[in-house]
Motif scaffolding. Structure first.
Motif, mmCIF file in Angstrom:
data_model
loop_
_atom_site.group_PDB
_atom_site.id
_atom_site.type_symbol
_atom_site.label_atom_id
_atom_site.label_comp_id
_atom_site.label_asym_id
_atom_site.label_seq_id
_atom_site.Cartn_x
_atom_site.Cartn_y
_atom_site.Cartn_z
ATOM 1 N N PRO A 1 0.811 -1.224 0.000
ATOM 2 C CA PRO A 1 0.000 0.000 0.000
ATOM 3 C C PRO A 1 0.845 1.275 0.000
ATOM 4 C CG PRO A 1 -0.691 -1.510 1.756
ATOM 5 C CD PRO A 1 0.596 -2.022 1.219
ATOM 6 N N PHE A 2 2.166 1.121 0.080
ATOM 7 C CA PHE A 2 3.066 2.273 0.105
ATOM 8 C C PHE A 2 3.625 2.601 -1.275
ATOM 9 C CE2 PHE A 2 3.088 0.178 4.212
ATOM 10 C CZ PHE A 2 2.801 1.235 5.068
ATOM 11 N N ASP A 3 3.125 1.941 -2.280
ATOM 12 C CA ASP A 3 3.603 2.187 -3.640
ATOM 13 C C ASP A 3 2.789 3.304 -4.275
ATOM 14 O OD1 ASP A 3 4.577 2.178 -6.193
ATOM 15 O OD2 ASP A 3 4.215 0.043 -6.575
ATOM 16 N N ILE B 1 -5.213 8.885 -1.917
ATOM 17 C CA ILE B 1 -4.723 8.580 -0.570
ATOM 18 C C ILE B 1 -5.580 7.517 0.099
ATOM 19 C CG2 ILE B 1 -4.459 9.546 1.755
ATOM 20 C CD1 ILE B 1 -3.567 12.177 0.435
ATOM 21 N N GLY B 2 -6.891 7.586 -0.138
ATOM 22 C CA GLY B 2 -7.790 6.667 0.547
ATOM 23 C C GLY B 2 -7.901 5.283 -0.061
ATOM 24 N N ALA B 3 -7.300 5.058 -1.213
ATOM 25 C CA ALA B 3 -7.506 3.797 -1.927
ATOM 26 C C ALA B 3 -7.062 2.582 -1.128
ATOM 27 C CB ALA B 3 -6.789 3.835 -3.278
ATOM 28 N N ARG B 4 -5.943 2.696 -0.421
ATOM 29 C CA ARG B 4 -5.389 1.534 0.300
ATOM 30 C C ARG B 4 -5.016 1.866 1.735
ATOM 31 N NH1 ARG B 4 -0.597 1.019 -3.778
ATOM 32 N NH2 ARG B 4 -0.698 3.223 -3.203
ATOM 33 N N ILE B 5 -5.509 3.011 2.221
ATOM 34 C CA ILE B 5 -5.069 3.463 3.542
ATOM 35 C C ILE B 5 -5.438 2.498 4.655
ATOM 36 C CG2 ILE B 5 -7.119 4.878 4.102
ATOM 37 C CD1 ILE B 5 -5.070 7.037 5.077
ATOM 38 N N TYR C 1 -1.212 6.271 6.884
ATOM 39 C CA TYR C 1 0.136 6.640 6.469
ATOM 40 C C TYR C 1 0.781 7.601 7.470
ATOM 41 C CZ TYR C 1 -1.266 4.651 1.988
ATOM 42 O OH TYR C 1 -1.704 3.786 0.999
ATOM 43 N N ASP C 2 1.945 7.217 7.958
ATOM 44 C CA ASP C 2 2.805 8.072 8.774
ATOM 45 C C ASP C 2 4.203 7.481 8.666
ATOM 46 O OD1 ASP C 2 3.840 9.961 10.452
ATOM 47 O OD2 ASP C 2 2.839 9.252 12.267
ATOM 48 N N HIS C 3 4.731 7.500 7.437
ATOM 49 C CA HIS C 3 5.942 6.752 7.117
ATOM 50 C C HIS C 3 6.915 7.595 6.307
ATOM 51 C CE1 HIS C 3 2.920 3.682 8.008
ATOM 52 N NE2 HIS C 3 3.913 2.855 8.266
ATOM 53 N N ASN C 4 8.188 7.279 6.484
ATOM 54 C CA ASN C 4 9.247 7.928 5.727
ATOM 55 C C ASN C 4 9.498 7.158 4.435
ATOM 56 O OD1 ASN C 4 11.746 9.630 5.327
ATOM 57 N ND2 ASN C 4 12.657 7.592 5.463
ATOM 58 N N PHE C 5 9.458 7.876 3.327
ATOM 59 C CA PHE C 5 9.707 7.281 2.015
ATOM 60 C C PHE C 5 11.118 7.640 1.559
ATOM 61 C CE2 PHE C 5 5.236 7.044 2.464
ATOM 62 C CZ PHE C 5 4.774 6.071 1.591
ATOM 63 N N VAL C 6 11.819 6.650 1.027
ATOM 64 C CA VAL C 6 13.197 6.820 0.566
ATOM 65 C C VAL C 6 13.151 7.282 -0.882
ATOM 66 C CG1 VAL C 6 15.416 5.687 0.212
ATOM 67 C CG2 VAL C 6 13.953 5.009 2.143
ATOM 68 N N PHE D 1 5.347 11.028 4.707
ATOM 69 C CA PHE D 1 3.961 11.229 4.296
ATOM 70 C C PHE D 1 3.080 10.881 5.477
ATOM 71 C CE2 PHE D 1 0.261 9.048 1.920
ATOM 72 C CZ PHE D 1 -0.546 10.157 2.095
ATOM 73 N N TYR D 2 2.404 11.894 5.999
ATOM 74 C CA TYR D 2 1.499 11.716 7.131
ATOM 75 C C TYR D 2 0.105 12.118 6.690
ATOM 76 C CZ TYR D 2 -0.867 12.748 11.557
ATOM 77 O OH TYR D 2 -1.789 12.793 12.587
ATOM 78 N N ALA D 3 -0.862 11.233 6.878
ATOM 79 C CA ALA D 3 -2.210 11.435 6.345
ATOM 80 C C ALA D 3 -3.181 12.065 7.339
ATOM 81 C CB ALA D 3 -2.780 10.108 5.840
ATOM 82 N N GLY D 4 -2.654 12.656 8.427
ATOM 83 C CA GLY D 4 -3.545 13.319 9.383
ATOM 84 C C GLY D 4 -4.393 12.352 10.179
ATOM 85 N N ASN D 5 -3.824 11.191 10.491
ATOM 86 C CA ASN D 5 -4.581 10.144 11.173
ATOM 87 C C ASN D 5 -5.036 10.532 12.575
ATOM 88 O OD1 ASN D 5 -3.679 8.428 8.947
ATOM 89 N ND2 ASN D 5 -1.738 8.305 10.024
ATOM 90 N N PHE D 6 -4.292 11.441 13.220
ATOM 91 C CA PHE D 6 -4.584 11.770 14.612
ATOM 92 C C PHE D 6 -5.410 13.042 14.777
ATOM 93 C CE2 PHE D 6 -0.553 9.311 14.735
ATOM 94 C CZ PHE D 6 -1.077 8.181 15.353
#
Length: 348
Positions: A221-223, A230-234, A241-246, A281-286
């Motif tokens: 789901p991180f691809d 954003i909502g397709a596979r969240i 999403y609250d992850h660091n992308f390389v 990428f942080y999706a405002g989950n909190f």
């Protein structure tokens, strides 16, 4: 191009804080306060030429002083998390505040987001300087940090970061703006179409600390190498999403495309370019609706998203990650560009 200044309020100790407005010839405006180096407003036009504010924030300084989840602020001395609030440098262990569970987050109890920066108006922009004292929030070294915000008539907002120190110290600066490109026309960010130029992400444990593994995004789901809502596979990610992308870079430190976001209601497009090796990428989950922002808007779950250009979380404890240690005689230099446009995409 124009820069104006007004009083925004006073801090609890009576320090006067100002609000600066940068305006280009296309009607794009950016408002920045020297409290926390915060972007309080960013107005761009939609596909019909109507202006709208696309960042989350507050109408008054008082609301920022009450506390918030880093809306628009510069996070530092170290953005993101450091495991258990400690690291070892040159054989000495340093202990930091644990303000995110058992971990350290965004510089500690009083990070760069909660201090008053020294402002200087410059051509087409604003320069902000903060001198962080040795052992402030547990970090070694007297650090002088500068952030400049500059806009142009290509609807670009460029953020330049520099820092110098008199002792070796970790440095990782970012801007923590929350974006909603619909400018109030959509109830959340889930229909925003995201592209991230990253082939790996940093896998994290249950406390959001990297395990050290850089996992390929392909088949997960991180691809976002193919644009996806954003909502397709969240829901497949666990908490969101609250992850660091390389980021994919041909040359380390080069300015290159990190991400593109398209919002179908407004037609707004945001491109993010950076010299940094990663983007959180942080999706405002909190966000939970407890904060009322500009114009009385309730900031509900996933109302805004962040693309925090950065070095990787917990780098001081991860020898395999790109180093974040700044040494005396060196200058920390990073830059990020947010570019805005709007278009009609009939097939979206």
């Amino acid at each position: 191009m124009n820069v104006t200044k007004e009083v925004f309020g006073k801090t609890e100790d009576g320090t006067e804080v100002h609000l600066y407005t940068l305006t280009n010839d296309n009607g794009m405006t950016v408002k920045i306060t020297n409290y926390g180096a915060i972007i309080t407003s960013l107005v761009t036009k939609d596909k019909n030429g109507n202006p709208g504010d696309i960042v989350l924030g507050f109408d008054s300084l008082e609301s920022y002083l009450k506390g918030h989840p880093f809306f628009g602020a510069v996070a530092g001395r170290y953005a993101n998390r450091i495991k258990e609030g400690k690291f070892t440098l040159d054989g000495k262990e340093y202990k930091l505040a644990t303000n995110n569970g058992k971990n350290h987050l965004h510089g500690g109890i009083k990070g760069f987001d909660k201090v008053v920066w020294t402002p200087e108006e410059i051509n087409n922009g604003l320069k902000l300087t903060y001198k962080s004292k040795d052992m402030e929030e547990g970090y070694p070294g007297n650090l002088t940090a500068t952030v400049t915000y500059v806009i142009n008539d290509n609807n670009e907002l460029r953020i330049n970061y520099t820092a110098e120190t008199d002792k070796p110290t970790p440095v990782n600066l970012t801007n923590h703006s929350y974006f909603n490109l619909a400018a109030g026309q959509a109830k959340n960010n889930l229909d925003h179409v995201m592209f991230i130029q990253a082939d790996k992400y940093t896998v994290v444990d249950e406390t959001m600390i990297p395990t050290g593994e850089l996992r390929p995004v392909k088949g997960t789901p991180f691809d976002f190498t193919t644009p996806q809502p954003i909502g397709a596979r969240i829901e497949q990610t666990g908490g969101g999403y609250d992850h660091n992308f390389v980021l994919i870079k041909k040359t380390p430190g080069e300015m290159s495309l990190a991400a593109t976001v398209y919002e179908p209601t407004s037609g707004r497009v945001m491109e993010v370019y950076t010299t940094q090796p990663g983007v959180q990428f942080y999706a405002g989950n909190f966000l939970d609706g407890s904060l009322t922002g500009k114009g009385g808007v309730n900031y509900v779950k996933r109302y805004g998203f962040c693309l925090e250009t950065q070095h990787f979380p917990d780098s001081p404890n991860q020898a395999a990650f790109p180093s974040t240690i700044l040494k005396p005689g060196e200058t920390y230099k990073q830059a990020t560009i947010f570019k805005f446009s709007a278009e009609n995409r009939a097939n979206q």
